[in-house]
Enzyme design. Structure first.
Site: not given
Ligand SMILES: C[S@@+](CC[C@H](N)C(=O)[O-])C[C@H]1O[C@@H](n2cnc3c(N)ncnc32)[C@H](O)[C@@H]1O
Length: 272
Positions: A50, A161
């Site tokens: 990445r 996000d």
């Molecule tokens: C796997 S996705 C889940 C998306 C959606 N909630 C779902 O369940 O389909 C996880 C997301 O969490 C976000 N994320 C991770 N750490 C975070 C943080 N500290 N604050 C905000 N977003 C975060 C990532 O950028 C990613 O887009």
């Protein structure tokens, strides 16, 4: 097995002079401290793949140099962290949540909105928005007139996000038709609009167009497909409308009854 052995084993061809255990540990620590994401040893290859393009773009010869860079440069640090997020998501994921929400939670909220109250929802860590839009469509519901009334009330849905690329997609709200398939059909029908992304499929656009650009697309099709498509374009043009196609393309077939050549690869629909 040490972390270094694990790195060596999982990343054949990656020189330790470019990316080593200390770099991985430093990147893991920064990511954990900044946004709470834990990168276990098994994620070394993910970190390498990445970040490698960012390391190159930043003109850093090694990950070590890049670590120094992201410690000092907050913008680059944010980029690196965004690249390390996992944004996997899809519409109506874990459908039982939406079903529960629709059945148990939504009716009370609708009542509250109808009596002038407010409702605030938050899709926290929304990634590219599939969760957010699934929730909104679920809220607006299967009755499109009632949904349109709800949309005018004091309902707000916050989507957040850390990944800016994901948020941009969420905000645009444009997805492939096949991605919407998990949504229940009535919700999809009420609250999404097809842009007719497949030129060879149905076109939902009602009216006619004054100008159509379709350049260097038909080169990928066989002749009968090209002729059918260009004839549909010709029918979709208003009288006097213009069609521009790619420099190596030609209009042939029945469309020539509707179009006149105006210049190289420029055509105009004849007046009715
Ligand atoms: C796997 S996705 C889940 C998306 C959606 N909630 C779902 O369940 O389909 C996880 C997301 O969490 C976000 N994320 C991770 N750490 C975070 C943080 N500290 N604050 C905000 N977003 C975060 C990532 O950028 C990613 O887009």
């Amino acid at each position: 097995m040490s972390l270094m052995d694990a790195l060596d084993a999982s990343m054949p061809g990656v020189s330790p002079g470019v990316f080593d255990e200390a770099d991985f540990r430093a990147i893991s620590e920064i990511t954990h401290k900044e946004v709470g994401i834990v990168l276990s040893a098994g994620k070394a290859m993910l970190v390498y793949s990445r970040l490698a393009p960012l390391v190159r773009n930043a003109n850093c010869a090694t990950f070590g140099a890049y670590v120094i860079r992201i410690r000092e440069d907050a913008t680059e640090r944010t980029k690196a962290i965004c690249a390390l997020t996992t944004n996997h998501t899809f519409f109506y994921r874990e459908s039982h949540h939406f079903e529960h929400f629709a059945r148990e939670v939504r009716p009370g909220y609708v009542q509250r909105l109808q009596s002038g109250g407010k409702v605030r929802l938050w899709s926290a860590g929304c990634s590219s928005g599939e969760e957010t839009w699934s929730l909104l469509m679920t809220f607006l519901g299967e009755d499109s007139s009632a949904g349109a009334r709800i949309a005018k009330t004091d309902l707000r849905l916050l989507a957040s996000d850390i990944a800016t690329h994901a948020i941009a997609k969420a905000r645009a709200g444009t997805y492939r038709t096949e991605d919407l398939k998990p949504m229940p059909e009535p919700l999809r029908r009420n609250w999404t609009r097809s842009t007719g992304e497949d030129l060879l499929g149905d076109w939902p656009m009602q009216g006619q167009f004054d100008t159509i650009f379709c350049r260097n697309v038909m080169i990928y099709f066989d002749n009968p497909t090209k002729e059918r498509l260009v004839h549909r374009f010709a029918e979709k043009l208003a009288p006097g409308g213009w069609l521009y196609i790619g420099h190596s393309e030609r209009v042939t077939g029945p469309a020539l009854d509707l179009l006149s050549t105006q210049g190289p690869t420029i055509y105009r629909k004849r007046a009715a």
